[in-house]
Scaffold this motif. Structure first.
Motif, PDB file in Angstrom:
ATOM      1  N   VAL A  13      15.009  -2.717   5.631  1.00  0.00           N
ATOM      2  CA  VAL A  13      13.853  -2.730   4.715  1.00  0.00           C
ATOM      3  C   VAL A  13      13.785  -4.051   3.943  1.00  0.00           C
ATOM      4  N   GLU A  14      12.696  -4.218   3.207  1.00  0.00           N
ATOM      5  CA  GLU A  14      12.592  -5.314   2.237  1.00  0.00           C
ATOM      6  C   GLU A  14      12.511  -4.672   0.857  1.00  0.00           C
ATOM      7  N   SER A  15      13.172  -5.271  -0.132  1.00  0.00           N
ATOM      8  CA  SER A  15      13.206  -4.640  -1.460  1.00  0.00           C
ATOM      9  C   SER A  15      11.808  -4.630  -2.084  1.00  0.00           C
ATOM     10  N   LEU A  16      11.095  -5.757  -1.971  1.00  0.00           N
ATOM     11  CA  LEU A  16       9.721  -5.862  -2.479  1.00  0.00           C
ATOM     12  C   LEU A  16       8.903  -6.444  -1.329  1.00  0.00           C
ATOM     13  N   THR A  17       7.824  -5.742  -0.947  1.00  0.00           N
ATOM     14  CA  THR A  17       7.148  -6.112   0.306  1.00  0.00           C
ATOM     15  C   THR A  17       6.051  -7.152   0.111  1.00  0.00           C
ATOM     16  N   ASN A  18       5.670  -7.739   1.224  1.00  0.00           N
ATOM     17  CA  ASN A  18       4.659  -8.785   1.295  1.00  0.00           C
ATOM     18  C   ASN A  18       3.420  -8.247   2.022  1.00  0.00           C
ATOM     19  N   PRO A  19       2.221  -8.430   1.520  1.00  0.00           N
ATOM     20  CA  PRO A  19       1.845  -9.075   0.265  1.00  0.00           C
ATOM     21  C   PRO A  19       1.559  -8.076  -0.861  1.00  0.00           C
ATOM     22  N   LEU A  20       1.769  -6.767  -0.614  1.00  0.00           N
ATOM     23  CA  LEU A  20       1.310  -5.776  -1.597  1.00  0.00           C
ATOM     24  C   LEU A  20       2.345  -5.439  -2.669  1.00  0.00           C
ATOM     25  N   LEU A  21       3.540  -6.028  -2.556  1.00  0.00           N
ATOM     26  CA  LEU A  21       4.558  -5.855  -3.590  1.00  0.00           C
ATOM     27  C   LEU A  21       4.874  -4.390  -3.858  1.00  0.00           C
ATOM     28  N   LYS A  22       5.230  -3.693  -2.764  1.00  0.00           N
ATOM     29  CA  LYS A  22       5.685  -2.311  -2.920  1.00  0.00           C
ATOM     30  C   LYS A  22       7.207  -2.314  -2.909  1.00  0.00           C
TER      31      LYS A  22
END
Ligand SMILES: *Cc1c(COP(=O)(O)O)cnc(C)c1O
Length: 378
Positions: free
Chosen positions: A141-150
């Motif tokens: 996973v990604e801790s904070l996603t691109n581009p919606l910052l989830k």
């Protein structure tokens, strides 16, 4: 001592920046060691693809920043991701990936890993916490996603992964080790595109994989030099300088982005401003973050308006990268997500008029003035 003729190159003492190979007799750890030829070590520095003193010093510095015991530096963020996955996955293994992944990672998972018999599944961010992890080897996973910052809840996901015997790998690029340390919440491997905040000056491409498990780090290091994914020592040196100002830069990115997010939210021409300070609830593991970095997403409703806005900006430059000292802006539906159909964009909740802003460390009043004049023209 006899001098050298100009025709023979004297390698001299260990020079951390320009020597590809250090003569074995000069390498401190090899001195007086009868086993010196037997074992490849990360500290012997016999050949720069395998290990290098400047790279090694930078790896230890970055591992400290991430709260890890050790780490491996790579020629790019993508090299760190590829190598970490190939180090822990084998033919027949199953891995689950977040659908909302960085484009390069998405590409790797979709087009390369399946060719080696690795079963790759995608899962939407809203469904990932209730997903069955039976028989899964890796959750990525990604801790904070691109581009919606989830956000993904690293604490919950690591507990679930470990319960099923899976490893949790977290790309923590968007938050940086200053704002968040995924390893403290149970992630097994944390990955950074060092190109972004850690270097922060938009002049280096490097990657980093790090862990609190040294066996895992050594496994990744072994694959790194076999695959030849080693970083350039000079770039490693630049990153070791950049790391000295990471905290200062991040504080400024955090403060500037917060101010600008609030400004945009109050602007009548801007819709759907996404920045974590506006979220009703964030996962507990992020409650103590000092800030959320410089990336903001907002919607200007049509692609035409988004283009006009971007064209009129003076300080913000249109570019696809992010997380550098200079402010950048991009239209995801035309760049990072250009290959998505209208239907797919809708499902991904990315509007055609969506704009991603990467707030730099310039004077925030100047930045707001620039946004104001560009918005007044759409
Ligand atoms: C940029 C980026 C990468 C890829 O890093 P490179 O250094 O360009 O190879 C991976 N993940 C995220 C979240 C990124 O933003």
């Amino acid at each position: 001592m006899r001098g050298f003729s100009t025709r023979s190159v004297h390698v001299g003492e260990i020079h951390t920046l320009d020597s590809v190979t250090t003569p074995i007799f000069q390498t401190a750890n090899f001195l007086m060691n009868p086993d010196k030829y037997k074992k490849t070590s990360r500290e012997n520095h016999i050949y720069s693809r395998i290990s290098n003193p400047t790279v090694r010093a930078t790896e230890q510095k970055l591992a400290n920043l991430c709260g890890a015991t050790d780490g491996v530096l790579f020629s790019s963020g993508m090299a760190a991701i590829t190598c970490s996955l190939l180090s822990v996955l084998s033919q027949g293994d199953k891995a689950i990936f977040l659908t909302e992944l960085y484009g390069g990672t998405h590409n790797l998972v979709r087009n390369l890993l399946p060719r080696f018999g690795i079963n790759c599944d995608f899962c939407q961010i809203d469904e990932i916490e209730s997903l069955s992890l039976d028989g899964v080897k890796v959750l990525y996973v990604e801790s904070l996603t691109n581009p919606l910052l989830k956000f993904t809840d690293i604490e919950v996901l690591s507990e679930r992964a470990h319960h099923s015997g899976a490893l949790l790998i977290v790309d923590n690029t968007f938050l940086s080790p200053y704002n968040f340390r995924s390893l403290d919440f149970g992630a097994d491997i944390e990955i950074h595109s060092v190109t972004k905040y850690i270097n922060g000056h938009s002049d280096v491409i490097l990657g980093f994989a790090t862990s609190k498990d040294n066996n895992l780090v050594n496994e990744i290091w072994g694959k790194m030099y076999s695959l030849g994914l080693n970083p350039d020592p000079f770039e490693a040196y630049l990153v070791s300088r950049s790391a000295k100002t990471l905290a200062l830069r991040m504080e400024r990115h955090n403060d500037n982005a917060k101010r600008i997010a609030i400004y945009l939210k109050n602007h009548p021409k801007v819709q759907n401003v996404r920045y974590p300070i506006f979220y009703e609830r964030i996962p507990k593991c992020y409650e103590r973050c000092p800030g959320f970095g410089g990336v903001i997403y907002c919607d200007l409703l049509t692609q035409e308006r988004a283009l006009k806005f971007v064209e009129n900006l003076r300080i913000f430059k249109e570019a696809t990268s992010l997380a550098g000292v200079e402010s950048l802006v991009t239209i995801p539906s035309l760049t990072s997500h250009a290959s998505l159909s209208d239907e797919e964009l809708k499902r991904a909740q990315i509007s055609k008029g969506g704009v991603r802003i990467s707030v730099g460390i310039e004077d925030v009043e100047d930045l707001i003035d620039d946004l104001e004049q560009a918005l007044s023209k759409i």
